[in-house]
Design a protein around this motif. Structure first.
Motif, PDB file in Angstrom:
ATOM      1  N   CYS A 225      10.337  56.127  49.878  1.00 55.59           N
ATOM      2  CA  CYS A 225       9.305  56.881  49.175  1.00 55.59           C
ATOM      3  C   CYS A 225       8.264  57.344  50.184  1.00 55.59           C
ATOM      4  O   CYS A 225       8.209  56.861  51.319  1.00 55.59           O
ATOM      5  N   PHE A 226       7.404  58.296  49.767  1.00 53.44           N
ATOM      6  CA  PHE A 226       6.386  58.813  50.673  1.00 53.44           C
ATOM      7  C   PHE A 226       5.342  57.758  51.026  1.00 53.44           C
ATOM      8  O   PHE A 226       4.726  57.835  52.086  1.00 53.44           O
ATOM      9  N   ASP A 227       5.132  56.795  50.147  1.00 52.58           N
ATOM     10  CA  ASP A 227       4.180  55.725  50.432  1.00 52.58           C
ATOM     11  C   ASP A 227       4.811  54.594  51.229  1.00 52.58           C
ATOM     12  O   ASP A 227       4.134  53.621  51.566  1.00 52.58           O
ATOM     13  N   GLY A 228       6.113  54.724  51.517  1.00 52.28           N
ATOM     14  CA  GLY A 228       6.814  53.671  52.251  1.00 52.28           C
ATOM     15  C   GLY A 228       7.728  54.260  53.310  1.00 52.28           C
ATOM     16  O   GLY A 228       7.324  55.134  54.082  1.00 52.28           O
ATOM     17  N   MET A 229       8.993  53.818  53.322  1.00 51.76           N
ATOM     18  CA  MET A 229       9.944  54.239  54.336  1.00 51.76           C
ATOM     19  C   MET A 229      10.558  55.589  54.010  1.00 51.76           C
ATOM     20  O   MET A 229      10.987  55.848  52.891  1.00 51.76           O
ATOM     21  N   VAL A 230      10.584  56.488  55.013  1.00 56.18           N
ATOM     22  CA  VAL A 230      11.293  57.760  54.934  1.00 56.18           C
ATOM     23  C   VAL A 230      12.234  57.819  56.126  1.00 56.18           C
ATOM     24  O   VAL A 230      11.809  57.653  57.269  1.00 56.18           O
ATOM     25  N   SER A 231      13.516  58.067  55.869  1.00 60.34           N
ATOM     26  CA  SER A 231      14.521  58.047  56.941  1.00 60.34           C
ATOM     27  C   SER A 231      14.560  59.408  57.635  1.00 60.34           C
ATOM     28  O   SER A 231      15.391  60.264  57.343  1.00 60.34           O
ATOM     29  N   THR A 232      13.626  59.623  58.555  1.00 57.92           N
ATOM     30  CA  THR A 232      13.641  60.817  59.398  1.00 57.92           C
ATOM     31  C   THR A 232      14.164  60.436  60.780  1.00 57.92           C
ATOM     32  O   THR A 232      14.151  59.274  61.165  1.00 57.92           O
ATOM     33  N   SER A 233      14.635  61.423  61.522  1.00 59.71           N
ATOM     34  CA  SER A 233      15.113  61.231  62.901  1.00 59.71           C
ATOM     35  C   SER A 233      16.191  60.167  63.005  1.00 59.71           C
ATOM     36  O   SER A 233      16.289  59.462  64.013  1.00 59.71           O
ATOM     37  N   ASN A 234      16.998  60.030  61.923  1.00 57.24           N
ATOM     38  CA  ASN A 234      18.185  59.194  62.018  1.00 57.24           C
ATOM     39  C   ASN A 234      19.222  59.965  62.829  1.00 57.24           C
ATOM     40  O   ASN A 234      19.022  61.134  63.166  1.00 57.24           O
TER      41      ASN A 234
END
Length: 263
Positions: A225-234
């Motif tokens: 979620c936006f308030d937590g983990m976002v999987s970018t640059s995987n």
């Protein structure tokens, strides 16, 4: 694409980005937006599509890229079926040229619909007139980059469009992206075209639970979620031809597009 119903979590949707291969048989519809793109990318997505539209100022982009490409005028090789929008961006010389080529140019002053929305509506009408049971896959050239409000509109519109269209992709010279609805997905990866980076973006939802395989950093029943983990640059893994994603809510999947060589 999977629905929002409770059974969606048990559906399995296969995905393949085949519209970068003009040699394959396709039912793709290309919509060109008013953002820059390269000739190698245009050449691939154009010849992999059977229906071509420019959203207002997208006609300027198409025209200007082709009027003197490598010292040659290639405009006649890429004639769209339709130019549609409120027509406040298309230049007079561009409109005159495509009108002389017999292109259907439609002015739509509806201020509650964007030029992209108007082109999709035109595609739906053409599909109804064709009476073909199979939907075209929509390929949107542009849509990410440039003005932030337009990028957010693309994300928002496709989030809603998933309810009526099975497959809609957005592609630029940097990446390709599409929405994965709630459920399970198997994505075929062509590592010659995509990578190394990728991401899963929880846009338009409060949160989702993700499980993945085939990535450098996989997730197992992980809250995103936006308030937590976002999987970018995987990262995509070269040895893995398939990425699987299980999500409880719709989520955006994006992959980096490698530089395309001219065909």
């Amino acid at each position: 694409m999977a629905s929002d119903s409770g059974s969606a979590a048990y559906s399995l949707t296969p995905w393949e980005v085949s519209f970068l291969d003009p040699l394959r048989v396709h039912r793709n519809a290309l919509i060109i937006l008013n953002q820059p793109f390269s000739f190698p990318l245009l050449d691939r997505v154009w010849h992999a599509s059977r229906w071509h539209a420019c959203a207002d100022g997208g006609a300027n982009r198409l025209h200007d890229l082709l009027v003197s490409h490598d010292g040659k005028d290639k405009r006649h090789l890429f004639t769209p079926d339709l130019i549609k929008g409120d027509l406040d961006s298309i230049r007079d010389d561009v409109r005159a040229y495509y009108s002389s080529r017999g292109v259907r140019i439609v002015r739509d002053d509806d201020q509650y619909a964007t030029d992209l929305m108007k082109c999709v509506a035109a595609l739906v009408e053409d599909e109804k007139a064709e009476r073909h049971v199979e939907q075209n896959t929509i390929v949107i050239l542009g849509g990410f980059g440039g003005r932030l409000d337009q990028t957010v509109h693309t994300l928002s519109f496709l989030h809603k469009l998933r309810r009526s269209r099975k497959r809609t992709f957005v592609i630029t010279d940097d990446n390709v992206a599409w929405l994965l609805d709630a459920g399970e997905h198997r994505i075929q990866i062509d590592h010659t075209l995509f990578g190394p980076t990728c991401g899963l973006l929880p846009v338009g939802i409060d949160s989702t639970i993700l499980t993945t395989t085939g990535l450098r950093w996989n997730l197992t029943e992980h809250l995103s979620c936006f308030d937590g983990m976002v999987s970018t640059s995987n990262h995509l893994v070269p040895e893995e031809p398939v990425v699987s994603v299980k999500t409880t809510k719709p989520i955006w999947w994006t992959m980096e597009l490698r530089p395309l060589a001219p065909r």
